[in-house]
Structure formats: structure tokens, C-alpha cells
Scaffold this motif. Structure first.
Motif, PDB file in Angstrom:
ATOM      1  N   MET A 168     -43.194 -29.438  28.849  1.00 52.75           N
ATOM      2  CA  MET A 168     -42.022 -28.365  28.860  1.00 52.75           C
ATOM      3  C   MET A 168     -40.821 -28.752  29.672  1.00 52.75           C
ATOM      4  O   MET A 168     -41.147 -29.072  30.991  1.00 52.75           O
ATOM      5  CB  MET A 168     -42.654 -27.258  28.979  1.00 52.75           C
ATOM      6  N   LYS A 169     -39.781 -28.615  29.245  1.00 57.12           N
ATOM      7  CA  LYS A 169     -38.257 -28.606  29.923  1.00 57.12           C
ATOM      8  C   LYS A 169     -38.239 -27.236  30.782  1.00 57.12           C
ATOM      9  O   LYS A 169     -38.451 -26.118  29.958  1.00 57.12           O
ATOM     10  CB  LYS A 169     -37.253 -28.972  28.986  1.00 57.12           C
ATOM     11  N   LYS A 170     -37.982 -27.341  31.912  1.00 58.76           N
ATOM     12  CA  LYS A 170     -37.898 -26.103  32.466  1.00 58.76           C
ATOM     13  C   LYS A 170     -36.464 -25.463  33.078  1.00 58.76           C
ATOM     14  O   LYS A 170     -35.785 -26.500  33.590  1.00 58.76           O
ATOM     15  CB  LYS A 170     -38.421 -26.367  34.057  1.00 58.76           C
ATOM     16  N   LEU A 171     -36.023 -24.606  32.309  1.00 51.31           N
ATOM     17  CA  LEU A 171     -34.612 -23.919  32.543  1.00 51.31           C
ATOM     18  C   LEU A 171     -34.724 -22.769  33.764  1.00 51.31           C
ATOM     19  O   LEU A 171     -35.533 -21.921  33.392  1.00 51.31           O
ATOM     20  CB  LEU A 171     -34.051 -23.603  31.167  1.00 51.31           C
ATOM     21  N   VAL A 172     -34.204 -22.739  34.590  1.00 54.00           N
ATOM     22  CA  VAL A 172     -34.195 -21.936  35.846  1.00 54.00           C
ATOM     23  C   VAL A 172     -32.874 -21.334  35.761  1.00 54.00           C
ATOM     24  O   VAL A 172     -31.809 -21.995  35.980  1.00 54.00           O
ATOM     25  CB  VAL A 172     -34.656 -22.342  37.222  1.00 54.00           C
TER      26      VAL A 172
END
Length: 354
Positions: free
Chosen positions: A1-5
Motif C-alpha cells: 500500500m502507498k501511504k498518503l499522510v
């Protein structure tokens, strides 16, 4: 999963979250929203909370209830761009693949001695609550000084005049006339409203220092039972301490696509971003819309196109509950109409965001 914060649930951060959730969001994207509070706050209405004319319940908007969004509560201490980590006070670091910085602003005291220690604020909901407690516990005939006659100062002074007509209110303005950046007809209307309602406007003021229950205008001592500071803003401390290029106001310089010039995975939205217009909720939302567009293209490996200039519809301000002022498409508005327009826009925002 790519993490967008996303750091900060302000107007820009919320616009980005809703924009992504309403779009064709790739399945491998996990969004983490970081904020101190468990709800989005309508910061443009903090003046009314401080004046005691609305409760803070009316300023809260729930976060999206969506499995694609993780909410993390905490106080950000610094951002490690090299290692793609956010560090927290009393918590483990949080890693990211893409980052949106929307940490908002703080009061700017312009080096005035005693101002940080001896004035009240409406920059956060917590500080607005404290200001409400202080102002509304004042005895009759007490004196309240409001430093700064921009939009926030004007709205606070007028709202508080209607909330506590027994008090003496002094509004300190650096200009020759109030709201001098607006057309003369509009600034004259606002100034006359204050005169008619017993608010003393101190033009050409220069606050040189503040002491407990005392402020000094051009070194003249003026006793005040409470002093509220609305005379300027600056980016959040975390942003001020970041080692990136900034403009003369301390806001982060960005590429035309709203990310750092040398890092297309770090975006800045809202009060911390260096943009052609003054910071506002409307500008943050417009920027948020464009960041959503850019993120979706980056995640799909599509080429980025030139973004159009963000078009602002105007500005609206209130003078108590029945009167207002504003600029819409270059036209100055005064009286009941701009106040009704502002109330309607606020209702629509809360309805659609919820």
C-alpha cells in the motif's frame, strides 16, 4: 500500500480527503489524516465562539467515516523529509510515501514585547474557548482592546459589541481608515457601523508593548481589562523550522503543482503555502482541488498538465448578526445582503462537508 499522510484537518486537508474519496482512488492508496482534534473546525467562525454568540458544537464537522481513511491524533514535532517520516510528541514516528502539509498558522506578534504573554487569541478552537471565558466573565463597563482591524478583528469587535453591549471596546487599526485595502465606500461603511454602535476605532495605531491589563499605543499607556490579538499570522512552528525555501512571510515556496520544487511527493496547502493571494479558507479549498488532480495523475503515471490560476469568488465579512460587507466580482457589498450570503455559504459548507 502507498501511504498518503495529510497533516492537518483544515479547509485544505478536508477538501483533499473528500476529493480523493469522491474520485477514482487507486485501491493501493491508504490515507492517514493527522490532527490534534477528532473533528474539523470552522476556523472562519472562531470570532463568534470567542464572542459567545455560538457554541463550539456549531463549529465542528465530522471526519469522513471511510475504511480508506485512518485518523491519527497527535502533536507533530518535526518533519524528516530525508527519511520520509513525521515525528510526534510522545508517539512513534509515522512514515509516508506522499505527504500533504496543512498545519495552518499561528499568531504573529511582530516582536511586540509582552504580546504573546498578555493577549488573548482566536487562532485555535482551544484559544477561542479561553478567550470566550475571559471576555464573557468581565464585569460591566470593563474595557476590551482588539489589536488588528483586519477581517478577524472587525468580525470579533462587532460580534462582541452585540454580545456584551455593556462593555467598552477599542479597536486598534494601523491604517488611516479601517479595512483600507477595500474600496473607500466599504471601509467608510464599516467605520460608521462601529461609530454608530459605540466601538472606538483607534486609527494610525502602533502597539509598542503589552503589559498585564495595559497596552501601549505609540508608547501611550491604555488600560484594558482584556486584550485580543488579531494583528497578523505566520506559518505553524513546524513549518517555520523546516529547511526548505520560503518567501519573506515564512511560507513554503512551491512548484506550479503545489509540491516542493525538488520533491513531488511533498505538498503544502493553506496558510503555510506561498501563493499569489492572501491566505484564506477559500484559497485553501481551491488549492486542495488542484492537489487532488495532481495526486491522481502521479499515482496513475499520467503526465502533469499546467494548472489554471485559482479563481477566488470574493470575500465576505460580518458586522454582528444582521449586517455585513464584502467584495464579490469587484463589487462592494454592504448591509444585510452580504451577511445573508455569508450565512448561506456557511450552511452549504457544513451540509456538503457532512
Amino acid at each position: 500500500m502507498k501511504k498518503l499522510v495529510i497533516l492537518g484537518a483544515g479547509y485544505g486537508g478536508m477538501k483533499i480527503i473528500h476529493g480523493l474519496l469522491d474520485s477514482d482512488l487507486p485501491e493501493d492508496i491508504q490515507i492517514t489524516l493527522v490532527d490534534r482534534l477528532p473533528y474539523h473546525c470552522l476556523k472562519t467562525e472562531y470570532y463568534a465562539l470567542a464572542a459567545g454568540t455560538i457554541s463550539d458544537h456549531h463549529l465542528r464537522v465530522s471526519f469522513p467515516d471511510d475504511s480508506r481513511v485512518i485518523v491519527k491524533y497527535g502533536e507533530v514535532t518535526d518533519i524528516d523529509l530525508d527519511n520520509k517520516k513525521i515525528n510526534f510528541e510522545n508517539d512513534e514516528p509515522l512514515e509516508y510515501d506522499d505527504l500533504i502539509i496543512g498545519l495552518g498558522c499561528e499568531d504573529k506578534y511582530h516582536g511586540v514585547p509582552g504580546a504573546p504573554e498578555h493577549t488573548l487569541s482566536i487562532q485555535t478552537i482551544d484559544k477561542s474557548r479561553e478567550t470566550y471565558q475571559k471576555l464573557n466573565n468581565l464585569p460591566p463597563k470593563a474595557v476590551v482592546g482588539v489589536v488588528g482591524a483586519g477581517l478577524s478583528g472587525v468580525e470579533l469587535a462587532s460580534e462582541f459589541r452585540e454580545s456584551r453591549p455593556d462593555l467598552s471596546i477599542k479597536l486598534f487599526d494601523r491604517g488611516e481608515t479601517i479595512l483600507s485595502a477595500f474600496p473607500k465606500r466599504l471601509s467608510n461603511y464599516v467605520q460608521k457601523w462601529f461609530i454608530d454602535h459605540g466601538v472606538e476605532v483607534v486609527n494610525r495605531s502602533n502597539i509598542t508593548r503589552v503589559e498585564p491589563n495595559m497596552l501601549y499605543n505609540n508608547d501611550e499607556a491604555i488600560p484594558c481589562d482584556a486584550i485580543v490579538w488579531t494583528a497578523g499570522i505566520q506559518p505553524n512552528r513546524v513549518v517555520r523550522e523546516m529547511d526548505v525555501e520560503k518567501d519573506e512571510s515564512g511560507r513554503i515556496v512551491l512548484s506550479p503543482h503545489h509540491h516542493l520544487p525538488d520533491d513531488q511527493h511533498v505538498f503544502v496547502v493553506g496558510d503555510c503555502a506561498s501563493l499569489p493571494h492572501a491566505p484564506s479558507a477559500q484559497l485553501a479549498e481551491g488549492q486542495g482541488d488542484q492537489i487532488v488532480e495532481v495526486l491522481l495523475k502521479l499515482w496513475k503515471d499520467e503526465p502533469l498538465e499546467d494548472l489554471p490560476k485559482i479563481k477566488l469568488k470574493g470575500v465576505l465579512g460580518s458586522l454582528g448578526k444582521k449586517h455585513g460587507f464584502g467584495m464579490m466580482k469587484g463589487t462592494a457589498l454592504t448591509g444585510r445582503v452580504p451577511r445573508l450570503l455569508k450565512s448561506g455559504i456557511l450552511w452549504m459548507y457544513k451540509y456538503h462537508t457532512n
